[in-house]
Design an enzyme around this catalytic site. Structure first.
Site, PDB file in Angstrom:
ATOM      1  N   GLY A  11      -9.727 -10.091  -2.873  1.00 15.15           N
ATOM      2  CA  GLY A  11     -10.100  -8.865  -2.174  1.00 15.15           C
ATOM      3  C   GLY A  11     -10.560  -7.792  -3.137  1.00 15.15           C
ATOM      4  O   GLY A  11     -10.262  -6.607  -2.983  1.00 15.15           O
ATOM      5  N   ALA A  12     -11.337  -8.205  -4.161  1.00 15.76           N
ATOM      6  CA  ALA A  12     -11.676  -7.305  -5.269  1.00 15.76           C
ATOM      7  C   ALA A  12     -12.981  -6.563  -5.061  1.00 15.76           C
ATOM      8  O   ALA A  12     -13.437  -5.861  -5.954  1.00 15.76           O
ATOM      9  CB  ALA A  12     -11.753  -8.099  -6.567  1.00 15.76           C
ATOM     10  N   VAL A  39      -9.153 -16.377   1.836  1.00 10.18           N
ATOM     11  CA  VAL A  39      -7.771 -16.801   1.564  1.00 10.18           C
ATOM     12  C   VAL A  39      -7.135 -17.555   2.723  1.00 10.18           C
ATOM     13  O   VAL A  39      -6.110 -18.220   2.538  1.00 10.18           O
ATOM     14  CB  VAL A  39      -6.876 -15.603   1.164  1.00 10.18           C
ATOM     15  CG1 VAL A  39      -7.433 -14.898  -0.059  1.00 10.18           C
ATOM     16  CG2 VAL A  39      -6.663 -14.634   2.320  1.00 10.18           C
ATOM     17  N   ASN A  97      -4.323  -9.519  -3.962  1.00 10.93           N
ATOM     18  CA  ASN A  97      -4.550  -8.196  -3.394  1.00 10.93           C
ATOM     19  C   ASN A  97      -5.115  -8.244  -1.978  1.00 10.93           C
ATOM     20  O   ASN A  97      -4.934  -7.294  -1.216  1.00 10.93           O
ATOM     21  CB  ASN A  97      -5.500  -7.418  -4.313  1.00 10.93           C
ATOM     22  CG  ASN A  97      -6.000  -6.143  -3.665  1.00 10.93           C
ATOM     23  OD1 ASN A  97      -5.281  -5.162  -3.570  1.00 10.93           O
ATOM     24  ND2 ASN A  97      -7.247  -6.171  -3.203  1.00 10.93           N
ATOM     25  N   SER A 126       3.790  -3.532  -0.020  1.00 12.17           N
ATOM     26  CA  SER A 126       3.834  -2.156   0.496  1.00 12.17           C
ATOM     27  C   SER A 126       5.279  -1.788   0.750  1.00 12.17           C
ATOM     28  O   SER A 126       6.079  -2.640   1.183  1.00 12.17           O
ATOM     29  CB  SER A 126       3.062  -2.064   1.820  1.00 12.17           C
ATOM     30  OG  SER A 126       3.363  -0.849   2.484  1.00 12.17           O
ATOM     31  N   TYR A 139       2.133  -5.840  10.482  1.00 17.60           N
ATOM     32  CA  TYR A 139       1.862  -5.553   9.074  1.00 17.60           C
ATOM     33  C   TYR A 139       3.144  -5.387   8.256  1.00 17.60           C
ATOM     34  O   TYR A 139       3.307  -6.034   7.203  1.00 17.60           O
ATOM     35  CB  TYR A 139       1.004  -4.286   8.950  1.00 17.60           C
ATOM     36  CG  TYR A 139       0.736  -3.898   7.518  1.00 17.60           C
ATOM     37  CD1 TYR A 139      -0.204  -4.591   6.755  1.00 17.60           C
ATOM     38  CD2 TYR A 139       1.429  -2.847   6.918  1.00 17.60           C
ATOM     39  CE1 TYR A 139      -0.450  -4.250   5.441  1.00 17.60           C
ATOM     40  CE2 TYR A 139       1.186  -2.505   5.592  1.00 17.60           C
ATOM     41  CZ  TYR A 139       0.247  -3.207   4.860  1.00 17.60           C
ATOM     42  OH  TYR A 139       0.013  -2.872   3.550  1.00 17.60           O
ATOM     43  N   LYS A 144       4.732  -7.787   4.909  1.00 18.51           N
ATOM     44  CA  LYS A 144       5.045  -7.379   3.541  1.00 18.51           C
ATOM     45  C   LYS A 144       6.510  -7.669   3.200  1.00 18.51           C
ATOM     46  O   LYS A 144       6.826  -7.981   2.040  1.00 18.51           O
ATOM     47  CB  LYS A 144       4.699  -5.906   3.340  1.00 18.51           C
ATOM     48  CG  LYS A 144       3.205  -5.612   3.469  1.00 18.51           C
ATOM     49  CD  LYS A 144       2.360  -6.455   2.506  1.00 18.51           C
ATOM     50  CE  LYS A 144       0.898  -6.061   2.528  1.00 18.51           C
ATOM     51  NZ  LYS A 144       0.082  -6.829   1.563  1.00 18.51           N
TER      52      LYS A 144
END
Length: 241
Positions: free
Chosen positions: A14-15, A65, A91, A148, A164, A168
């Site tokens: 995710g760069a 991914v 990421n 996060s 979400y 995490k």
């Protein structure tokens, strides 16, 4: 595209934008060759050009991914291009839809939950396991999972997001499992919290810059060999879980 053997290689998933691009720039600034993992070909090449314009040795890697085939092909690309991997920064992540109570726990849309877990957890496992053979070839390999503090069961920060936030929490738990499994190897794995960063991910409402958010990832990516393992950190130090 031959690489100098003593140049360290980092893959950032995710760069192509936001924190991922900031991490890629920061790693490049300290001498890493950066593999830009991104699923969108146009954005990926734009990111590579931005990095090269900043003096970073970078190359693009097609990487979705959620796809076994894509991840396997990405590992093959890195093996062919660099021969090993020194740093993996997981990421890539999504927040998931919020409309219509999709992440209200009382009306949770299980398709949203599945999609968020597929990227934020299963995607990390998929990429990590595909890259581990390359990481084992490095002298001081490091894995950084971008998490996060919304995933902290102690802090319970941020809005109610029942897809979400638990993604995490699970990512942190998976990170601890990897650290236990790899305890007798030179692969050091940790989770990082970038803080509330102004990117399109937060609707640009965050209080921190992508560069500030990237700093903890760089620290964990360059830990000494006696550094912490299986922890969850932000700029201030360890985060309560």
């Amino acid at each position: 595209m031959g690489r100098v053997n003593d140049t360290k290689i980092a893959l950032v998933t995710g760069a192509n934008k936001g924190i991922g691009l900031a991490i890629a720039l920061a790693l490049g600034a300290i001498g890493f060759t950066v593999a830009v993992g991104a699923r969108d070909g146009t954005r990926r090449e734009e990111a590579v050009e931005r990095l090269r314009a900043a003096g970073v040795d970078a190359f693009g890697v097609a990487l979705e991914v959620t796809s076994d085939d894509s991840v396997a092909a990405a590992a093959a690309t890195i093996e062919r291009t660099a021969g090993r991997l020194d740093v993996l920064v997981n990421n890539a992540g999504i927040s998931g839809r919020l409309d219509g109570g999709a992440q209200d726990p009382t009306t949770l849309d299980l398709d949203v939950l599945r999609a968020v877990l597929d990227t934020n957890v299963f995607g990390v496992v998929r990429v990590t396991n595909a890259m581990l053979p390359l990481l084992h070839r490095a002298g001081s390999p490091r894995i950084v999972n971008m998490s996060s503090n919304m995933g902290s069961l102690t802090l319970r920060t941020g809005p109610v997001m029942a897809a979400y936030a638990p993604s995490k929490s699970m990512l942190n738990s998976v990170t601890a499992q990897y650290a236990r499994r790899l305890a007798d190897t030179n692969v050091i794995v940790n989770a990082a919290c970038p803080g509330y960063v102004a990117t399109d991910f937060t609707g640009f409402s965050g209080t921190r810059t992508p560069e500030q958010g990237a700093a903890i990832a760089i620290r964990l990516a360059t830990l000494p060999d006696n550094g912490p393992r299986g922890g969850f950190f932000d700029d201030e130090g360890a985060i309560p879980w």
